[in-house]
Design an enzyme around this catalytic site. Structure first.
Site, PDB file in Angstrom:
ATOM      1  N   GLU A 203      -0.322   9.398   1.493  1.00  0.00           N
ATOM      2  CA  GLU A 203      -1.054  10.322   2.374  1.00  0.00           C
ATOM      3  C   GLU A 203      -1.166   9.779   3.798  1.00  0.00           C
ATOM      4  O   GLU A 203      -1.183  10.547   4.764  1.00  0.00           O
ATOM      5  CB  GLU A 203      -2.465  10.543   1.830  1.00  0.00           C
ATOM      6  CG  GLU A 203      -3.376  11.250   2.814  1.00  0.00           C
ATOM      7  CD  GLU A 203      -4.800  11.397   2.322  1.00  0.00           C
ATOM      8  OE1 GLU A 203      -5.241  12.538   2.200  1.00  0.00           O
ATOM      9  OE2 GLU A 203      -5.472  10.381   2.062  1.00  0.00           O
ATOM     10  N   ASP A 204      -1.263   8.452   3.918  1.00  0.00           N
ATOM     11  CA  ASP A 204      -1.520   7.891   5.246  1.00  0.00           C
ATOM     12  C   ASP A 204      -0.315   7.966   6.176  1.00  0.00           C
ATOM     13  O   ASP A 204      -0.448   7.744   7.379  1.00  0.00           O
ATOM     14  CB  ASP A 204      -1.995   6.435   5.112  1.00  0.00           C
ATOM     15  CG  ASP A 204      -3.375   6.373   4.478  1.00  0.00           C
ATOM     16  OD1 ASP A 204      -4.221   7.209   4.850  1.00  0.00           O
ATOM     17  OD2 ASP A 204      -3.601   5.510   3.612  1.00  0.00           O
TER      18      ASP A 204
ATOM     19  N   CYS B 185      -5.173  10.109  -1.470  1.00  0.00           N
ATOM     20  CA  CYS B 185      -4.240   9.130  -0.872  1.00  0.00           C
ATOM     21  C   CYS B 185      -2.878   9.092  -1.527  1.00  0.00           C
ATOM     22  O   CYS B 185      -1.917   8.678  -0.902  1.00  0.00           O
ATOM     23  CB  CYS B 185      -4.768   7.707  -0.987  1.00  0.00           C
ATOM     24  SG  CYS B 185      -6.493   7.534  -0.855  1.00  0.00           S
TER      25      CYS B 185
ATOM     26  N   HIS C 272     -11.854   5.993   5.890  1.00  0.00           N
ATOM     27  CA  HIS C 272     -11.232   7.167   6.523  1.00  0.00           C
ATOM     28  C   HIS C 272     -12.188   8.357   6.485  1.00  0.00           C
ATOM     29  O   HIS C 272     -13.110   8.393   5.669  1.00  0.00           O
ATOM     30  CB  HIS C 272      -9.989   7.586   5.720  1.00  0.00           C
ATOM     31  CG  HIS C 272      -8.814   6.671   5.842  1.00  0.00           C
ATOM     32  ND1 HIS C 272      -8.153   6.177   4.743  1.00  0.00           N
ATOM     33  CD2 HIS C 272      -8.160   6.191   6.928  1.00  0.00           C
ATOM     34  CE1 HIS C 272      -7.140   5.420   5.149  1.00  0.00           C
ATOM     35  NE2 HIS C 272      -7.119   5.412   6.460  1.00  0.00           N
TER      36      HIS C 272
ATOM     37  N   ARG D 183      -8.926   2.907  11.822  1.00  0.00           N
ATOM     38  CA  ARG D 183      -7.476   3.132  11.686  1.00  0.00           C
ATOM     39  C   ARG D 183      -6.917   4.161  12.682  1.00  0.00           C
ATOM     40  O   ARG D 183      -5.729   4.161  12.973  1.00  0.00           O
ATOM     41  CB  ARG D 183      -7.158   3.614  10.266  1.00  0.00           C
ATOM     42  CG  ARG D 183      -7.576   2.653   9.159  1.00  0.00           C
ATOM     43  CD  ARG D 183      -6.719   1.413   9.154  1.00  0.00           C
ATOM     44  NE  ARG D 183      -7.137   0.462   8.137  1.00  0.00           N
ATOM     45  CZ  ARG D 183      -6.693   0.467   6.880  1.00  0.00           C
ATOM     46  NH1 ARG D 183      -5.838   1.378   6.498  1.00  0.00           N
ATOM     47  NH2 ARG D 183      -7.122  -0.453   6.036  1.00  0.00           N
TER      48      ARG D 183
ATOM     49  N   ARG E 197       1.678  -1.304   7.530  1.00  0.00           N
ATOM     50  CA  ARG E 197       1.785   0.012   6.906  1.00  0.00           C
ATOM     51  C   ARG E 197       2.702   0.952   7.701  1.00  0.00           C
ATOM     52  O   ARG E 197       3.136   1.969   7.182  1.00  0.00           O
ATOM     53  CB  ARG E 197       0.391   0.620   6.675  1.00  0.00           C
ATOM     54  CG  ARG E 197      -0.454  -0.193   5.688  1.00  0.00           C
ATOM     55  CD  ARG E 197      -1.448   0.650   4.934  1.00  0.00           C
ATOM     56  NE  ARG E 197      -0.788   1.696   4.173  1.00  0.00           N
ATOM     57  CZ  ARG E 197      -1.403   2.768   3.672  1.00  0.00           C
ATOM     58  NH1 ARG E 197      -2.709   2.896   3.846  1.00  0.00           N
ATOM     59  NH2 ARG E 197      -0.750   3.680   3.001  1.00  0.00           N
TER      60      ARG E 197
ATOM     61  N   ASP F   4       0.802  -1.226   0.000  1.00  0.00           N
ATOM     62  CA  ASP F   4       0.000   0.000   0.000  1.00  0.00           C
ATOM     63  C   ASP F   4       0.838   1.281   0.000  1.00  0.00           C
ATOM     64  O   ASP F   4       0.289   2.377   0.209  1.00  0.00           O
ATOM     65  CB  ASP F   4      -0.930   0.002   1.221  1.00  0.00           C
ATOM     66  CG  ASP F   4      -2.122  -0.932   1.028  1.00  0.00           C
ATOM     67  OD1 ASP F   4      -2.848  -0.753   0.028  1.00  0.00           O
ATOM     68  OD2 ASP F   4      -2.325  -1.840   1.852  1.00  0.00           O
TER      69      ASP F   4
HETATM   70  C1  CIR Z   1      -5.475   0.518   3.045  1.00  0.00           C
HETATM   71  O1  CIR Z   1      -6.433  -0.183   3.339  1.00  0.00           O
HETATM   72  O2  CIR Z   1      -4.748   1.004   3.910  1.00  0.00           O
HETATM   73  C2  CIR Z   1      -5.195   0.777   1.586  1.00  0.00           C
HETATM   74  N1  CIR Z   1      -5.533  -0.367   0.817  1.00  0.00           N
HETATM   75  C3  CIR Z   1      -5.963   1.972   1.095  1.00  0.00           C
HETATM   76  C4  CIR Z   1      -5.520   3.246   1.745  1.00  0.00           C
HETATM   77  C5  CIR Z   1      -6.186   4.428   1.156  1.00  0.00           C
HETATM   78  N2  CIR Z   1      -5.707   5.606   1.769  1.00  0.00           N
HETATM   79  C6  CIR Z   1      -6.436   6.698   1.951  1.00  0.00           C
HETATM   80  O3  CIR Z   1      -7.610   6.721   1.667  1.00  0.00           O
HETATM   81  N3  CIR Z   1      -5.844   7.745   2.508  1.00  0.00           N
END
Ligand code: CIR
Length: 269
Positions: free
Chosen positions: A66-67, A248, A161, A131, A86, A61
């Site tokens: 962004e995360d 993201c 999110h 999360r 992650r 991922d």
């Molecule tokens: C996840 O589940 O963490 C990733 N497959 C998708 C993350 C998407 N991120 C976001 O919306 N900021």
């Protein structure tokens, strides 16, 4: 003003991405990479200088950069994502950001995904999701409040999110899916509701005064256009299979002062 977009290449292991609300379907890696490249071109056309971090082959991922961080004017905050694997995405992003901002950390047991953090001017809304926990909210608040930001919790239900449910599309204007967050918690904003047939349509990326927006949501796009919001659409359908959307895939950094040789802007990785 100089504006940078920090991105990261799509991982070769992208097909093993985390999934929470979607069934796993085959992802065409080459197509995902092409879409990601087109997304970067669009960001560049909207005035961003692109800085792309190299692929992380073992972190499926990692493209969803962004995360891993929250960018404020004064500081960057390296997050502690809710999904343990992650967390390995964070250090390399923090190293890159350290060239341009002091970097604060989110300590265990706090968890915080950048996708849960919506900054609108000096207000920061933090989604309480699967999360991002209470400690994550408190840790972000402890960093941002002393800098003069108003930090508020925002309810999230039925989606990944906060920014799946709501994003900013102009000054004072929020695009919202009211099924997934509660508009009454955001007094003082104008709302544009997504078309109910497009539940994933609330994620838009505001760059300057334009909105980078998924091609998959024409009805909601029509609502934005009617409101006079300039939009640029991109096809991110393969990224969407991994529950990713347009916010993201980048971290946007703005530098208010014209660049001089000593400016941090000249030292971005
Ligand atoms: C996840 O589940 O963490 C990733 N497959 C998708 C993350 C998407 N991120 C976001 O919306 N900021």
């Amino acid at each position: 003003m100089r504006r940078f977009a920090l991105t990261r290449s799509v991982s070769g292991s992208f097909g093993r991405c985390e999934l929470t609300h979607l069934e796993r379907t085959a992802i065409d890696l080459e197509r995902a990479r092409q879409q990601h490249a087109a997304y970067e071109v669009c960001l560049a056309e909207l005035g961003c200088e692109i800085r792309r971090l190299p692929e992380e082959p073992d972190l499926p991922d990692a493209v969803f950069i962004e995360d891993t961080a929250v960018i404020l004017d004064e500081i960057a905050i390296a997050t502690r994502p809710g999904v343990p694997i992650r967390r390995d995405e964070v250090a390399s992003v923090a190293r890159a950001l350290a060239f341009v901002r002091p970097v604060a950390a989110i300590p265990a047991p706090a968890t915080l995904d950048g996708g849960d953090v919506l900054r609108v001017g000096r207000k920061i809304f933090v989604g309480r999701s699967d999360r991002t926990n209470r400690e994550g909210f408190a840790a972000l608040k402890a960093v941002a409040s002393p800098l003069g930001y108003e930090v508020r919790e925002a309810p999230v239900r039925g989606c990944l999110h906060l920014k799946s449910a709501m994003t900013a599309v102009a000054v004072g204007v929020l695009l919202i899916n009211p099924e997934w967050t509660d508009p009454t918690r955001f007094a003082g904003f104008e709302f544009i509701e997504i078309d109910p047939s497009e539940p994933f349509a609330a994620n838009a990326l505001l760059v300057g005064e334009s909105v980078l927006y998924p091609a998959a949501f024409p009805r909601t796009a029509e609502r934005l256009a009617k409101r006079g919001i300039p939009i640029r659409t991109v096809d991110v359908s393969e990224l969407a299979k991994a529950e990713g959307a347009v916010t993201c895939c980048s971290l946007i950094l703005e530098f208010p002062h014209p660049a001089r040789p000593s400016d941090p802007a000249n030292r971005v990785v």
